[in-house]
Design a protein around this motif. Structure first.
Motif, PDB file in Angstrom:
ATOM      1  N   ALA A  83      12.628  16.979  -6.632  1.00  0.00           N
ATOM      2  CA  ALA A  83      12.608  18.303  -6.001  1.00  0.00           C
ATOM      3  C   ALA A  83      11.234  18.654  -5.438  1.00  0.00           C
ATOM      4  O   ALA A  83      10.216  18.190  -5.962  1.00  0.00           O
ATOM      5  CB  ALA A  83      13.008  19.353  -7.032  1.00  0.00           C
ATOM      6  N   THR A 136       9.429  22.085  -2.914  1.00  0.00           N
ATOM      7  CA  THR A 136       9.503  23.160  -1.907  1.00  0.00           C
ATOM      8  C   THR A 136       8.351  23.012  -0.929  1.00  0.00           C
ATOM      9  O   THR A 136       8.542  22.879   0.283  1.00  0.00           O
ATOM     10  CB  THR A 136       9.444  24.548  -2.597  1.00  0.00           C
ATOM     11  OG1 THR A 136      10.601  24.693  -3.405  1.00  0.00           O
ATOM     12  CG2 THR A 136       9.408  25.673  -1.565  1.00  0.00           C
ATOM     13  N   ARG A 137       7.120  23.011  -1.464  1.00  0.00           N
ATOM     14  CA  ARG A 137       5.929  23.018  -0.614  1.00  0.00           C
ATOM     15  C   ARG A 137       5.737  21.708   0.149  1.00  0.00           C
ATOM     16  O   ARG A 137       5.624  21.693   1.382  1.00  0.00           O
ATOM     17  CB  ARG A 137       4.666  23.259  -1.472  1.00  0.00           C
ATOM     18  CG  ARG A 137       4.421  24.699  -1.810  1.00  0.00           C
ATOM     19  CD  ARG A 137       3.759  24.790  -3.162  1.00  0.00           C
ATOM     20  NE  ARG A 137       4.784  24.539  -4.162  1.00  0.00           N
ATOM     21  CZ  ARG A 137       5.501  25.504  -4.726  1.00  0.00           C
ATOM     22  NH1 ARG A 137       5.214  26.748  -4.473  1.00  0.00           N
ATOM     23  NH2 ARG A 137       6.481  25.223  -5.569  1.00  0.00           N
ATOM     24  N   THR A 138       5.672  20.599  -0.593  1.00  0.00           N
ATOM     25  CA  THR A 138       5.253  19.336   0.018  1.00  0.00           C
ATOM     26  C   THR A 138       6.258  18.871   1.076  1.00  0.00           C
ATOM     27  O   THR A 138       5.877  18.530   2.200  1.00  0.00           O
ATOM     28  CB  THR A 138       5.085  18.261  -1.080  1.00  0.00           C
ATOM     29  OG1 THR A 138       4.361  18.837  -2.157  1.00  0.00           O
ATOM     30  CG2 THR A 138       4.360  17.052  -0.558  1.00  0.00           C
ATOM     31  N   ARG A 185       8.383  10.923  -2.145  1.00  0.00           N
ATOM     32  CA  ARG A 185       8.136  11.490  -3.488  1.00  0.00           C
ATOM     33  C   ARG A 185       9.133  10.865  -4.461  1.00  0.00           C
ATOM     34  O   ARG A 185      10.330  10.790  -4.169  1.00  0.00           O
ATOM     35  CB  ARG A 185       8.302  13.009  -3.505  1.00  0.00           C
ATOM     36  CG  ARG A 185       8.291  13.527  -4.943  1.00  0.00           C
ATOM     37  CD  ARG A 185       8.222  15.011  -5.054  1.00  0.00           C
ATOM     38  NE  ARG A 185       6.910  15.496  -4.657  1.00  0.00           N
ATOM     39  CZ  ARG A 185       6.519  16.756  -4.853  1.00  0.00           C
ATOM     40  NH1 ARG A 185       7.319  17.618  -5.443  1.00  0.00           N
ATOM     41  NH2 ARG A 185       5.326  17.157  -4.472  1.00  0.00           N
ATOM     42  N   HIS A 216      -1.086  12.535  -6.036  1.00  0.00           N
ATOM     43  CA  HIS A 216      -0.496  13.468  -5.051  1.00  0.00           C
ATOM     44  C   HIS A 216      -1.614  13.727  -4.032  1.00  0.00           C
ATOM     45  O   HIS A 216      -2.227  14.795  -3.995  1.00  0.00           O
ATOM     46  CB  HIS A 216      -0.071  14.746  -5.769  1.00  0.00           C
ATOM     47  CG  HIS A 216       0.812  15.666  -4.985  1.00  0.00           C
ATOM     48  ND1 HIS A 216       0.972  15.580  -3.613  1.00  0.00           N
ATOM     49  CD2 HIS A 216       1.581  16.713  -5.377  1.00  0.00           C
ATOM     50  CE1 HIS A 216       1.807  16.528  -3.218  1.00  0.00           C
ATOM     51  NE2 HIS A 216       2.191  17.231  -4.262  1.00  0.00           N
ATOM     52  N   GLN A 230      -1.930  16.879  -1.766  1.00  0.00           N
ATOM     53  CA  GLN A 230      -2.265  18.093  -2.529  1.00  0.00           C
ATOM     54  C   GLN A 230      -3.759  18.103  -2.878  1.00  0.00           C
ATOM     55  O   GLN A 230      -4.430  19.134  -2.747  1.00  0.00           O
ATOM     56  CB  GLN A 230      -1.421  18.153  -3.815  1.00  0.00           C
ATOM     57  CG  GLN A 230      -1.658  19.404  -4.647  1.00  0.00           C
ATOM     58  CD  GLN A 230      -1.048  20.657  -4.032  1.00  0.00           C
ATOM     59  OE1 GLN A 230       0.087  20.641  -3.561  1.00  0.00           O
ATOM     60  NE2 GLN A 230      -1.792  21.757  -4.028  1.00  0.00           N
ATOM     61  N   PRO A 272      -1.507  24.628  -7.718  1.00  0.00           N
ATOM     62  CA  PRO A 272      -0.743  23.854  -6.724  1.00  0.00           C
ATOM     63  C   PRO A 272       0.688  24.361  -6.542  1.00  0.00           C
ATOM     64  O   PRO A 272       1.330  24.047  -5.543  1.00  0.00           O
ATOM     65  CB  PRO A 272      -0.729  22.436  -7.327  1.00  0.00           C
ATOM     66  CG  PRO A 272      -0.924  22.644  -8.804  1.00  0.00           C
ATOM     67  CD  PRO A 272      -1.801  23.857  -8.934  1.00  0.00           C
ATOM     68  N   GLY A 273       1.194  25.159  -7.527  1.00  0.00           N
ATOM     69  CA  GLY A 273       2.572  25.609  -7.485  1.00  0.00           C
ATOM     70  C   GLY A 273       3.508  24.473  -7.892  1.00  0.00           C
ATOM     71  O   GLY A 273       3.114  23.312  -7.849  1.00  0.00           O
TER      72      GLY A 273
HETATM   73  N1   CP Z   1       2.509  21.401  -5.226  1.00  0.00           N
HETATM   74  C1   CP Z   1       3.678  20.775  -5.059  1.00  0.00           C
HETATM   75  O1   CP Z   1       3.748  19.534  -5.058  1.00  0.00           O
HETATM   76  O2   CP Z   1       4.756  21.599  -4.912  1.00  0.00           O
HETATM   77  P1   CP Z   1       6.242  21.126  -4.594  1.00  0.00           P
HETATM   78  O3   CP Z   1       6.737  20.399  -5.843  1.00  0.00           O
HETATM   79  O4   CP Z   1       7.025  22.386  -4.333  1.00  0.00           O
HETATM   80  O5   CP Z   1       6.203  20.207  -3.442  1.00  0.00           O
END
Ligand code: CP
Length: 338
Positions: free
Chosen positions: A56, A58-60, A109, A142, A145, A293-294
């Protein structure tokens, strides 16, 4: 600008100062173009970027796809649950299949550390020209990031023109589950490359003493460190004492499953000792930048008051900076000597 030397990007352990500077210089140019009203440019017209996210995100995922679109590349998105993985096709064969469709870059990923090395090795063995870009592999790395995090800090600390030198001797506090964090590992390579001194703060179960030697571990097939002199790593068990001396803080996400693995006695006691709150932050006399980083767990590793009200909470800046950084990576890979 140098010819980009990496066909694939797996880690920041093998990045030279020149590599970082190429990425930041380009990201800054893309940023300037966007700020001047030019969001989309034809730089990668006719090329194909494929995102293979087996985990999963969202950002990356979304910012890589947006970055590719802003460069006018064609974007292909893989959905594991409706793919032939469900019929037993392997990850490597999936990657080879997308390469055969003409992918110029596979953005990958996966939950297995080092899987992108395996995929790239297999693609190189069949003389594929496809690049592999690691978007997070297990606990290992990562890189995008790590790059966007230090780009955010450099932008914050730079007065006029962007200069990574502003990180030299800065004390950067990383709080939380470093041992299970690919983000933290990429931050360690990137921050130390520019002479930042890093303080890791958390309980022994999440930050074992051995992490002090982390920068001595090269990437697979890497013979020497391209950075001659790196900043230091120290470990602290006291958040209050660490906050007092920090120039910036990176908070890491606490994964609740760590309780089931007996690494945390309770989430509440972790929050009490290591959760970042406005009260704890007031121990530092300056308004220092706060990064995460979320995704965030509000009220666990960071309070809502810090996220929503602290003036230098840069979480949204990190998300925004992720787009030009990822545009730069996609562009450089396309222009590399493949
Ligand atoms: N920071 C980060 O990798 O967020 P995601 O898992 O939402 O991509």
């Amino acid at each position: 600008m140098q010819i980009w030397p990496h066909k694939h990007i797996h880690t920041l352990a093998n990045f030279s100062i020149q590599d970082y500077e190429s990425v930041f210089e380009l990201a800054n140019r893309f940023d300037a173009l966007k700020n001047a009203g030019t969001k989309k440019i034809p730089a990668l017209q006719g090329t194909l970027v494929t995102s293979l996210f087996f985990e999963a995100s969202t950002r990356t995922k979304n910012s890589f796809e947006l970055a590719a679109k802003r460069l006018s590349a064609d974007v292909q998105t893989f959905a594991p649950s409706s793919s032939s993985l469900t019929k037993g096709e392997t990850i490597i064969d999936t990657a080879i299949t997308y390469s055969a469709m003409g992918a110029d870059t596979l953005v990958i990923r996966h939950s297995s550390s080092y899987i992108t090395f395996e995929i790239a090795k297999k693609l190189d063995a069949i003389n594929s020209k496809t690049s592999v870009l690691n978007a997070g592999d297990g606990l290992h790395s990562h890189p995008s990031q790590g790059l966007l995090d230090i780009y955010t800090l450099i932008k914050f600390f730079s007065r006029k023109s962007l200069s990574p030198k502003v990180l030299n001797s800065k004390k950067i506090l990383i709080i939380g589950d470093v041992n299970h964090s690919r983000v933290a590992r990429s931050n360690l390579w990137a921050l130390s490359a520019f002479g930042a001194d890093i303080i890791l703060c958390g309980p022994k179960t999440l930050i074992p003493d051995e992490l002090i030697n982390f920068l001595k571990t090269p990437a697979p097939n890497q013979t020497e460190d391209p950075i001659k002199s790196r900043g230091s790593i120290t470990i602290s068990r006291s958040l209050e004492e660490s906050i007092k001396i920090a120039d910036a803080i990176i908070v890491l996400r606490i994964q609740k499953e760590r309780m089931m693995e007996n690494l945390l006695s309770s989430i509440d006691s972790y929050s009490l000792d290591y959760g970042l709150t406005a009260e704890k932050l007031s121990l530092n006399s300056k308004e220092i930048p706060i990064l995460h980083p979320g995704p965030i767990n509000r009220g666990i590793e960071i309070s809502s008051k810090v996220v929503d009200e602290y003036p230098n909470c840069l979480i949204n800046n990190q998300v925004a900076n992720g787009i030009p950084i990822r545009m730069a990576l996609l562009y450089l890979l396309q222009k590399s000597n493949k």
